[in-house]
Design a protein around this motif. Structure first.
Motif, mmCIF file in Angstrom:
data_model
loop_
_atom_site.group_PDB
_atom_site.id
_atom_site.type_symbol
_atom_site.label_atom_id
_atom_site.label_comp_id
_atom_site.label_asym_id
_atom_site.label_seq_id
_atom_site.Cartn_x
_atom_site.Cartn_y
_atom_site.Cartn_z
ATOM 1 N N ARG A 60 33.403 34.600 35.384
ATOM 2 C CA ARG A 60 34.388 34.732 34.102
ATOM 3 C C ARG A 60 35.662 35.556 34.670
ATOM 4 N NH1 ARG A 60 31.560 37.664 29.663
ATOM 5 N NH2 ARG A 60 32.316 39.622 30.745
ATOM 6 N N GLY A 61 35.513 36.366 35.609
ATOM 7 C CA GLY A 61 36.856 37.083 36.108
ATOM 8 C C GLY A 61 37.842 36.204 36.839
ATOM 9 N N ALA A 62 36.932 35.357 37.622
ATOM 10 C CA ALA A 62 37.817 34.348 38.662
ATOM 11 C C ALA A 62 38.425 33.112 37.651
ATOM 12 C CB ALA A 62 36.622 33.522 39.409
ATOM 13 N N ASP A 63 37.753 32.844 36.692
ATOM 14 C CA ASP A 63 38.378 31.675 35.770
ATOM 15 C C ASP A 63 39.678 32.482 34.968
ATOM 16 O OD1 ASP A 63 36.426 29.920 36.453
ATOM 17 O OD2 ASP A 63 35.238 30.401 34.410
ATOM 18 N N GLN A 64 39.450 33.983 34.519
ATOM 19 C CA GLN A 64 40.503 34.314 33.721
ATOM 20 C C GLN A 64 41.643 34.780 34.886
ATOM 21 O OE1 GLN A 64 39.788 38.473 32.715
ATOM 22 N NE2 GLN A 64 41.204 38.728 31.457
ATOM 23 N N ALA A 105 35.853 38.151 43.445
ATOM 24 C CA ALA A 105 35.347 37.668 44.820
ATOM 25 C C ALA A 105 34.358 38.778 45.336
ATOM 26 C CB ALA A 105 36.478 37.835 45.827
ATOM 27 N N ASN A 106 34.570 39.883 45.145
ATOM 28 C CA ASN A 106 33.664 40.958 45.739
ATOM 29 C C ASN A 106 32.536 41.044 45.256
ATOM 30 O OD1 ASN A 106 32.930 43.260 47.326
ATOM 31 N ND2 ASN A 106 33.957 44.562 45.723
ATOM 32 N N GLN A 107 32.358 40.810 43.778
ATOM 33 C CA GLN A 107 31.196 40.822 43.033
ATOM 34 C C GLN A 107 30.569 39.696 43.304
ATOM 35 O OE1 GLN A 107 32.630 41.114 39.161
ATOM 36 N NE2 GLN A 107 32.450 43.300 38.853
ATOM 37 N N ALA A 108 31.057 38.432 43.313
ATOM 38 C CA ALA A 108 30.347 37.349 43.764
ATOM 39 C C ALA A 108 30.010 37.220 45.157
ATOM 40 C CB ALA A 108 31.364 35.995 43.550
ATOM 41 N N THR A 109 30.404 37.891 46.023
ATOM 42 C CA THR A 109 29.924 37.891 47.402
ATOM 43 C C THR A 109 28.747 38.732 47.440
ATOM 44 O OG1 THR A 109 32.362 37.537 48.409
ATOM 45 C CG2 THR A 109 30.607 38.569 49.943
ATOM 46 N N LYS A 119 36.451 30.601 45.018
ATOM 47 C CA LYS A 119 37.231 30.202 43.987
ATOM 48 C C LYS A 119 37.966 31.443 43.616
ATOM 49 C CE LYS A 119 37.643 28.961 39.212
ATOM 50 N NZ LYS A 119 36.994 28.391 37.946
ATOM 51 N N ALA A 120 37.382 32.581 43.422
ATOM 52 C CA ALA A 120 38.272 33.858 43.395
ATOM 53 C C ALA A 120 39.150 34.155 44.487
ATOM 54 C CB ALA A 120 37.256 34.947 43.228
#
Length: 182
Positions: A60-64, A105-109, A119-120
């Motif tokens: 959601r953060g990456a999309d935003q 990106a950090n959270q997804a990693t 994506k982020a």
């Protein structure tokens, strides 16, 4: 801090015994041990609950961030900034998108979601490129200061460094150096 934790634990235990569990207070030893368990375990339960509430969905953060980036890009293409105020406003929007992208990106990693992390990161790098473009166009016009994009890039570099995102940190640092040479 130990004393403060003990006081908060004791207060939580008292509230739990008398109000939440409505324990039979005539059984003193049962009340004491129940309160002790509540006081000891209470802090870890509260911390775990807080962490689960604080977690945000990295996608959601990456999309935003990507959506904000696209909006700013369209704004710049339709009417390039001609004043320091316009540069500052666009820079602020991009800085927010960059910070969100780096955090996502950090959270997804950490969650092993490499698709969202990629994506982020792509969005964060695009933010760096757009901040550099805005700074370069501002630097070409003597009436418009490139300081806002330079400061935003420095801040984004620091945020990326803290998140162990060397790719974005290095790109932002390189963009700052380019803008400062002009």
């Amino acid at each position: 801090t130990c004393i403060a934790t003990m006081i908060v634990g004791a207060a939580a235990a008292g509230v739990t015994v008398f109000f939440v569990a409505k324990t039979d207070t005539s059984k003193v030893w049962h009340c004491f041990f129940f309160a002790l368990i509540c006081g000891v375990a209470g802090l870890s339960i509260i911390e775990a609950a807080t962490k689960s509430v604080d977690k945000t969905d990295p996608s959601r953060g990456a999309d935003q961030a990507a959506q904000t980036l696209e909006t700013v890009k369209q704004d710049v293409e339709s009417s390039p900034p001609t004043t320091s105020t316009q540069v500052a406003a666009l820079t602020s929007d991009l800085a927010g998108a960059g910070a969100t992208a780096v955090k996502s990106a950090n959270q997804a990693t950490q969650a092993d979601d490499l698709v969202v992390a990629a994506k982020a990161n792509k969005t964060a790098l695009a933010v760096v490129n757009n901040l550099e473009k805005i700074g370069a166009s501002a630097g070409n016009d003597s009436a418009v200061s490139p300081n806002a994009p330079i400061e935003a890039l420095r801040k984004l570099s620091a945020q990326a460094t803290l998140a162990d995102n060397t790719m974005v940190a290095e790109a932002a640092t390189a963009a700052v150096k380019k803008l400062e040479q002009k």
